[in-house]
Every structure is written in structure tokens, then in C-alpha cells.
Design a protein around this motif. Structure first.
Motif, PDB file in Angstrom:
ATOM      1  N   GLN A  17       0.824  -1.203   0.000  1.00 25.34           N
ATOM      2  CA  GLN A  17       0.000   0.000   0.000  1.00 25.34           C
ATOM      3  C   GLN A  17       0.864   1.260   0.000  1.00 25.34           C
ATOM      4  N   ALA A  18       1.976   1.182   0.738  1.00 27.41           N
ATOM      5  CA  ALA A  18       2.846   2.360   0.836  1.00 27.41           C
ATOM      6  C   ALA A  18       3.616   2.592  -0.461  1.00 27.41           C
ATOM      7  N   PHE A  19       3.963   1.517  -1.128  1.00 22.05           N
ATOM      8  CA  PHE A  19       4.724   1.617  -2.382  1.00 22.05           C
ATOM      9  C   PHE A  19       3.975   0.856  -3.469  1.00 22.05           C
ATOM     10  N   PRO A  20       2.895   1.446  -4.012  1.00 26.72           N
ATOM     11  CA  PRO A  20       2.085   0.737  -5.010  1.00 26.72           C
ATOM     12  C   PRO A  20       2.886   0.466  -6.276  1.00 26.72           C
ATOM     13  N   PRO A  21       2.421  -0.483  -7.080  1.00 23.36           N
ATOM     14  CA  PRO A  21       3.124  -0.782  -8.336  1.00 23.36           C
ATOM     15  C   PRO A  21       3.200   0.450  -9.229  1.00 23.36           C
ATOM     16  N   PRO A  22       4.205   0.508 -10.052  1.00 23.79           N
ATOM     17  CA  PRO A  22       4.326   1.657 -10.978  1.00 23.79           C
ATOM     18  C   PRO A  22       3.074   1.776 -11.863  1.00 23.79           C
ATOM     19  N   SER A  23       2.769   3.011 -12.222  1.00 20.16           N
ATOM     20  CA  SER A  23       1.619   3.246 -13.093  1.00 20.16           C
ATOM     21  C   SER A  23       1.867   2.650 -14.470  1.00 20.16           C
ATOM     22  N   ALA A  24       0.773   2.330 -15.149  1.00 22.99           N
ATOM     23  CA  ALA A  24       0.886   1.814 -16.517  1.00 22.99           C
ATOM     24  C   ALA A  24       1.550   2.863 -17.400  1.00 22.99           C
ATOM     25  N   PRO A  25       2.312   2.450 -18.387  1.00 20.95           N
ATOM     26  CA  PRO A  25       3.007   3.420 -19.254  1.00 20.95           C
ATOM     27  C   PRO A  25       2.026   4.256 -20.063  1.00 20.95           C
ATOM     28  N   ARG A  26       2.484   5.411 -20.483  1.00 21.50           N
ATOM     29  CA  ARG A  26       1.664   6.300 -21.302  1.00 21.50           C
ATOM     30  C   ARG A  26       1.880   5.931 -22.769  1.00 21.50           C
ATOM     31  N   TYR A  27       0.808   5.476 -23.387  1.00 22.10           N
ATOM     32  CA  TYR A  27       0.909   4.944 -24.748  1.00 22.10           C
ATOM     33  C   TYR A  27       0.660   6.025 -25.795  1.00 22.10           C
ATOM     34  N   SER A  28       1.070   5.707 -27.003  1.00 22.57           N
ATOM     35  CA  SER A  28       0.732   6.546 -28.153  1.00 22.57           C
ATOM     36  C   SER A  28      -0.725   6.320 -28.504  1.00 22.57           C
ATOM     37  N   PRO A  29      -1.543   7.367 -28.563  1.00 33.54           N
ATOM     38  CA  PRO A  29      -2.937   7.155 -28.967  1.00 33.54           C
ATOM     39  C   PRO A  29      -2.999   6.654 -30.406  1.00 33.54           C
TER      40      PRO A  29
END
Length: 781
Positions: A17-29
Motif C-alpha cells: 500500500q505504501a509503495f504501489p506498483p508503478p503506473s501503466a506506461p503512457r501509450y501513443s494514442p
């Protein structure tokens, strides 16, 4: 012991909870076509080509190649492979073989999500993150993340980006040789650069193919074919089809990495090419732009969307979206007005309407060619796009009724301006877009049933951790029960039958006897000042809308719907719908036939020898009987007429006289066309001259205009024209100004006088006792 395990588990949960998984990458639309191919792609916010690879695009061959090359035990470990760590440590300590880091695919995903300097401490963090990722995501999702993040040199990341930019195919369409090529590059993206180091990449590819052959990973024949496949590849530009729709959808769904449009790739590409090449030929005429929309009538899915002739043409404002630009619709709304009039029993195809100069409470419309025909049938009024009959029908239907139907059909500008719109609406005096008009014509092709156009598939999103799985729902045929009906199937059929006629002035040059003329119904339109040219057509399968003009609003003498919009419409139908079944609309059961008078289109009366067949709606269409000829009792020499009270016992005869509307009679007389009036009534008759029961049309003042304001020069000898429209039985009229007698005149005579200043009342009385008054304001300067 159990308490210790529970404490450890709670600690892990707290750390998670304190160190959540990295966010999903930002994709090319990316915007996809209906078949899943990429129509248009954009750089992601970090200016990288990182197109999201969907799970369905990860083929078994790609999975096997990647897993066997990068992490053979990927499916069995929990993010970290202890055996590989021990082996790597031994090699690194004793310098035995190549130095390795024992990174699993999951550990590589952790590093790609959070890039850090390669140190021992960071390697431990990678292991912890890898374990955390394994707890949150499935193996398939972790592999998907890996394939979306692996580098391919420059600003290209992910296997889908590499497949499209180098092989111009999605990952699931690649051959085994191409798949293995993409599997080997991520380890050395700066050394193995496709298009630059193809020979080196080819050798490395073949080395791995032979290794896979020794492992019996793929059939021998597939390996042999892959070894023989050449590697002649270079970097290509990203797909850029449908730029206007792509920008629109990306703006509408900013959080979606993959947007499923309804466009079909082949029709879109053909429509863009046709439009671009066609507009090039129009440049010398001062015309620089066009827009096209192609709609599937059954699903209302937009299959081609061309916002401008060339998106990159900055000089002609190519980035403006002509599909959504608000323009004057010209005459394109007339079919829908006549459809409403059919449903209200006001008109039938053969009914004749007055086509004469008419004052509609101060509004005096003109036909496009400035001429009038006197009387025309509804079908001719529509096919020849005559303005005066259309305004008359709108006055009968009612502007609020008409604009309310347009509001139901999604006309946003009309909905906002409805309280201010008047009779000029039917001539283009309102705003409309190509999208709105094409959707309206699709309703006409579908029996009057309206349904909004579909530009993209609907999305169903299910959140799981930090990732979103999106499922596109395929466009389904519309559900009739949920859609408003703008007009009846009978009205839609009649209007379609009229619009499918070929004998009309807006048939483009060169198509009169052409075998390339498609079987369609269509309508053209030209806005005031020749700023917009429209042509919208449909068959059972497709509706295609075309707008041609300049985004600057500049007009051109050549800019008419028939001359510049219809040729492109016909080319589009011949190219996109050439193999459509030649089915055509059939009359619905609610329609029937009847005989009507050929002179008026009304139910035949006593004196209607010429009759023809016309469609009508039983119980709805007008049943008024024709009175285009009126029987009168006249003297033997034809100089006087009698009413029934003064007719003599002998010495008279019965004679038929034409009995047109007063304005039609006045027009015919003003044009020197054949016309006849009843002779004057018997002067010896002592009864009121209207004892015939008031037969005949009403009296109307045609000049000056009622409730108008006139400004005259006090130093000039300007005079005002007095004229009226009266029935054929009227011989003489009497003019009054402010209730003072001015003079008597023939019914067709033009009288001139100098009016006084201020409020003026003009009165006209005929020799049958009828009277009409108007009010106007006169100012002298």
C-alpha cells in the motif's frame, strides 16, 4: 510460527500500500479501423512511438520466441528466478563466460517502468518490484507490458510500434522471420538498427532461428522458410489516414490508448484519394476544399470520413474539419419539408403549386434562375429545386414544426436558433453540418427513421490494479424501437422516388447517357453567394454526403451543387459502392394510387377530362376536388355573364373559363401568356354581384407590401405602384387611400400614385364586393 507468518504478510500488505506498483506506461494514442488495422497514430506525451499491443496480438510464435530467448522459466517463477541468480553470480564472480544479470522478463518490466542506474541496490529493488508485479498481474499481462516497453532504437518502443513502423503490419500479421527479428533487437537496440544494420540483424536472426530449430520450438519447414526470407526493411512513417476523425476521437477519449473507429480502411483511403485529386482540378476555379462522409445505412456506422482535401495544406486551412463545419445548407433541406407535407396531407407528387413572384409577409424569395413557371408539380418543384414553391409549402407546414423535426435529427445550430428562424430556413437560412445533413438523408434512405451516426465503437472498461482492459463492442444494427421517426415510410418512399429521377437540371455534365451513372437518389444545394456546394445521395446500402467550397467562406461563380459537388458524389458511389445490390425501395402498403386532374393534381371535378395516376395516402392526403375550370352563364355574344338570379330564359350559353389562383392569373397576364377572365356581370342585375355564393378566389394586394416601411425623396417625383391579384371573374377593381377613393382600374392594370407621409392605409375592392386592406408607413426625406 503462524503469528510470525501473519505478521510478515501484514507487513507485505502495508509495504504494497505504501509503495504501489508503478503506473501503466503512457501509450501513443492510436485510432483503429473497423477491422482492427491502425488508421492513425500519434506520439505519446514523451514524444515516443509506444503503441499498445493488445493481448490478442501476441501470437504463440511471438510468445515462444520472446520467452525462450529472454526467460525460459517465465511461466514458473514468481518474478525472480533463484537458479538463474545463482548461475549468474557464479559467472560474474569467477569470470566464467558472459557477465549477466539474471533478469527475468518481470524484472525487465520493473526496470522499464522505473528506469534506474544499474547498481546492486537497484537490482534488489527490481527483484522486489518484480515480485510485487507478479502479485498484481497475470503472466499474460506482464508479458504484454514487456512487449509494450521494450526498446527498438530511437523513439520506438514496443513490438507493435516496431511492427507497424518497420514492417507496416500489426504483430499478429508478421511472419516467423519477422517475429524473431523483433524478438532479438531489444537486447541491442543501438547496435541492431533496422534499416541501417540489416545484414547484421539478418545474421543474428538466422542464428536464433537455428537455435530454435535445435530446441524443436517451431516446425522444421517453418524454420526453413524463415531462414530463406530476405530482410529488406526500412523505417516508414506512422499511419495517417482519417486525420480529422482521429484528432476528434483522441480529443473525445483522451485516456484511451486504443480507439476503435467504425471506418473501413479501403473506403477511407479511396475517399481521401478521390477527394484530393478532385479538388486539385478545381483550384483554377477558386475552389480549394471539400469534405466527404460515407455512412452505412443499416448500422449508421461512418465508413469514410474526409474532413478536407489535404490535412497538410495549411494555405487552404486543411486542418479545419469540413464534416463538422457549420455552413448554409442551401436547398438540401427541401426533401424533408416535402416529406413532412406529404404526411400532413398537404401535397402529393402530382399536385401543382404556384410558382409566381410572391410576398410572404415581407419575404420575397426568388428561384435560382430568377424565373417562374406559373404552376409546377411537387415532383418538379423538388427535382428542379424551386425556391418559391418550397417557401409556400413551409408556410403551410409551419416553421416551428419543421425546425422541431430538425432538432430531433440532431441539428444543433437549428435547435439554438429555432425561435429566430423564419421561412428563409428552407433556402439555407440556418446553419448545418455535413454530418447532420448526411445523417438526415440516411433517415430518408431508411423509411424516415432517424438514428445518430456512429463514429466509434462503444467502450466497456474494467479496472484491474493500475491497468485498464478495454473491450470494443462491434457496431450493431440499430434498434428501431429506440429511434425517432421523422416521417412515414410512405413519405420517405415518395421523396426517394422523386430524387431518383434522372431528368433534372442538376445531373452533372457527361452523365446523361453514361453507363457509370449509379442508381441513387440525390439532392444538390448551393448556398447564397455560391459559397457552399452540396450533393448528398443514397441507395439502400449507403448514404454519401459531399461538401465543396472554401473554408474562408469565399464564393466562386462555378460553385454550385450540380457542377462541382455531384461529380465527386457519383465518383464516390462508383468507387465505393460499385458492387452494391441494385435493390431499390418498394412502395409501402400505406400508399395507394388514384386518378387526379392533370391540370392541378387534385381529385378530378366535373370538368377534368385529362387525368393521370398519382400516389396518395388514404385518409391523409387532401381530397379537395379540382375547380381549375369554372362554368359560367354568358350571353350569346359572350360579352356579359349572368348569375342564376338574372339569367334570361333564352339567349344565353354555358361556357367554361379557367379558374386559376389570383396570383397565378396575374402572373400569366403579366407574362403575356394565354389567360381568360369572365366577362362583366349583367349590368341590369339588381342583386348583389356576389350572389353566386362567393365563388372565386380571394382578392390580394401584391404591391405595396403589407406592414412595410417606405422612404421617399421629398424632392423627387417618386410614385408607388398599386397592383393586385384577383380571380378570373374580376374585371374591375377600386383603389382607396386612407379610406378616400383614388380611382377605378382594370384588375390587371398597374396604378401609380404619390402616397402621403406617415401611416397609410391602402384598400382595394373588386366588382364582386370583396375588399382587402393593408397598412404601411411612408417617410419623406
Amino acid at each position: 510460527m503462524g503469528g510470525l507468518l501473519l505478521s510478515a504478510l501484514l507487513l507485505l500488505l502495508l509495504l504494497d500500500q505504501a509503495f504501489p506498483p508503478p503506473s501503466a506506461p503512457r501509450y501513443s494514442p492510436i485510432v483503429l479501423a473497423a477491422d482492427g488495422s491502425v488508421l492513425h497514430a500519434y506520439l505519446n506525451p514523451t514524444q515516443k512511438w509506444r503503441m499498445k499491443t493488445e493481448l490478442s496480438e501476441i501470437t504463440p510464435a511471438l510468445q515462444q520466441a520472446i520467452i525462450n530467448k529472454e526467460d525460459r522459466y517465465f511461466r514458473y517463477h514468481f518474478g525472480v528466478n533463484p537458479v538463474a541468480i545463482v548461475q549468474a553470480a557464479g559467472r560474474n564472480i569467477f569470470r566464467n563466460g558472459r557477465t549477466t544479470g539474471a533478469s527475468t522478463i518481470t524484472m525487465q518490466v520493473a526496470r522499464l517502468l522505473e528506469p534506474k542506474e544499474r547498481t546492486f541496490g537497484n537490482k534488489l529493488l527490481e527483484m522486489l518490484r518484480a515480485t510485487q508485479l507478479e502479485a498484481h498481474y497475470s503472466k499474460a499481462e506482464i508479458l504484454q507490458l514487456y512487449l509494450n516497453l521494450v526498446p527498438y532504437g530511437g523513439n520506438i518502443e514496443g513490438v507493435k510500434s516496431a511492427a507497424l513502423l518497420y514492417f507496416q503490419q500489426p504483430p499478429d500479421y508478421l511472419s516467423l522471420a519477422q517475429t524473431v527479428t523483433l524478438a532479438i533487437i531489444p537486447n541491442q537496440p543501438r547496435v541492431l538498427v533496422l534499416g541501417k544494420n540489416n545484414d547484421r540483424i539478418l545474421a543474428e536472426r538466422n542464428r536464433w532461428l537455428r537455435q530454435f530449430q535445435r530446441q524443436h520450438l517451431f516446425p522444421d519447414q517453418d524454420i526453413a522458410d524463415a531462414l530463406n526470407e530476405p530482410l529488406d526493411v526500412q523505417r516508414h512513417a506512422a499511419p495517417t489516414l482519417a486525420p480529422h476523425l482521429a484528432r476528434r476521437l483522441v480529443s473525445q477519449f483522451p485516456s484511451q490508448a486504443i480507439i476503435h473507429s467504425t471506418l473501413r480502411r479501403s473506403p477511407q483511403a479511396k475517399a481521401e484519394d478521390l477527394t484530393r485529386n478532385y479538388v486539385r482540378r478545381l483550384h483554377e476555379l477558386g475552389i480549394s476544399q471539400a469534405a466527404v462522409l460515407v455512412v452505412n445505412n443499416r448500422t449508421r456506422a461512418v465508413e469514410a470520413y474526409v474532413g478536407s482535401a489535404d490535412f497538410q495544406d495549411a494555405a487552404s486551412s486543411g486542418q479545419v474539419d469540413g464534416v463538422r463545419a457549420i455552413r448554409s445548407p442551401g436547398s438540401t433541406l427541401k426533401p424533408f419539408l416535402y416529406a413532412l407535407a406529404v404526411d400532413r396531407g398537404i401535397v402529393t407528387p402530382k399536385l401543382k403549386l404556384p410558382d409566381v413572384p410572391t410576398n410572404f409577409s415581407g419575404f420575397r424569395p426568388e428561384n435560382f434562375d430568377k424565373s417562374c413557371d406559373g404552376e409546377v408539380t411537387v415532383e418538379r418543384a423538388l427535382t428542379y429545386s424551386l425556391n418559391i414553391p418550397a417557401v409556400r409549402v413551409l408556410a403551410d407546414v409551419g416553421v416551428p414544426v419543421f425546425t422541431d423535426k430538425l432538432r430531433l435529427a440532431g441539428f444543433k445550430s437549428v435547435a439554438k436558433a429555432a425561435p429566430r428562424l423564419g421561412l428563409s430556413t428552407i433556402l439555407g437560412g440556418c446553419g448545418a453540418t455535413l454530418e447532420e445533413l448526411t445523417g438526415l438523408y440516411a433517415a430518408l434512405a431508411d423509411g424516415g427513421e432517424y438514428s445518430p451516426l456512429v463514429l466509434h465503437e462503444e467502450f466497456r472498461a474494467e479496472r484491474k490494479g493500475q491497468l485498464i482492459k478495454v473491450e470494443a463492442l462491434k457496431a450493431q444494427p440499430k434498434t428501431p424501437s429506440s429511434n425517432p421517426s421523422l416521417f412515414s415510410p410512405a413519405a420517405a418512399f415518395l421523396i426517394t422516388d422523386i430524387l431518383a429521377q434522372r431528368t433534372r437540371p442538376d445531373l452533372p455534365m457527361g452523365y446523361q447517357n453514361s453507363r457509370h451513372l449509379p442508381k441513387i437518389a440525390w439532392k444538390t444545394g448551393t448556398s447564397y453567394g455560391r459559397r457552399d456546394a452540396w450533393s448528398i445521395g443514397y441507395n439502400q446500402d449507403y448514404t454519401i454526403g459531399v461538401w465543396v467550397g472554401n473554408f474562408s467562406g469565399q464564393g466562386s461563380p462555378a460553385l454550385t451543387g450540380a457542377d462541382v459537388a455531384s461529380p465527386l458524389l457519383f465518383d464516390l458511389f462508383n468507387t465505393l459502392a460499385y458492387n452494391s445490390p441494385n435493390n431499390w425501395a418498394v412502395p409501402p402498403a400505406t400508399l395507394d394510387f388514384r386518378l387526379v386532374c392533370a391540370e392541378t393534381g387534385l381529385v378530378p371535378g366535373e370538368h377534368c377530362p385529362n387525368q393521370l395516376i398519382d400516389y396518395y395516402l388514404p385518409g391523409t392526403s387532401t381530397a379537395r376536388r379540382c375547380e381549375h375550370q369554372k362554368e359560367a352563364l354568358v350571353s350569346a355574344d359572350g360579352t356579359i355573364c349572368y348569375c342564376r338570379a338574372c339569367v334570361p330564359a333564352v339567349g344565353f350559353k354555358r361556357q367554361l373559363f379557367l379558374n386559376p389562383l389570383p396570383e397565378v392569373l396575374a402572373f400569366r397576364e403579366s407574362q403575356g401568356l394565354p389567360s381568360s377572365r369572365l366577362p362583366p356581370h349583367n349590368p341590369a342585375c339588381r342583386l348583389v354581384r356576389n350572389t353566386d355564393g362567393g365563388a372565386g378566389a380571394a382578392l390580394a394586394i401584391t404591391s405595396p407590401l403589407d406592414h412595410a416601411e417606405y422612404v421617399l425623396d421629398r424632392h423627387d417625383k417618386q410614385q408607388m405602384l398599386l397592383s393586385c391579384a384577383a380571380g378570373s371573374e374580376v374585371r374591375q377593381v377600386y383603389w382607396y387611400v386612407n379610406d378616400r377613393f383614388l380611382r377605378a382600374a382594370l384588375a390587371t392594370e398597374r396604378v401609380f400614385f404619390r402616397p402621403p407621409s406617415g401611416a397609410v392605409k391602402i384598400s382595394c375592392a373588386d366588382d364582386h364586393g370583396r375588399n382587402v386592406d393593408i397598412q404601411l408607413q411612408v417617410q419623406e426625406l
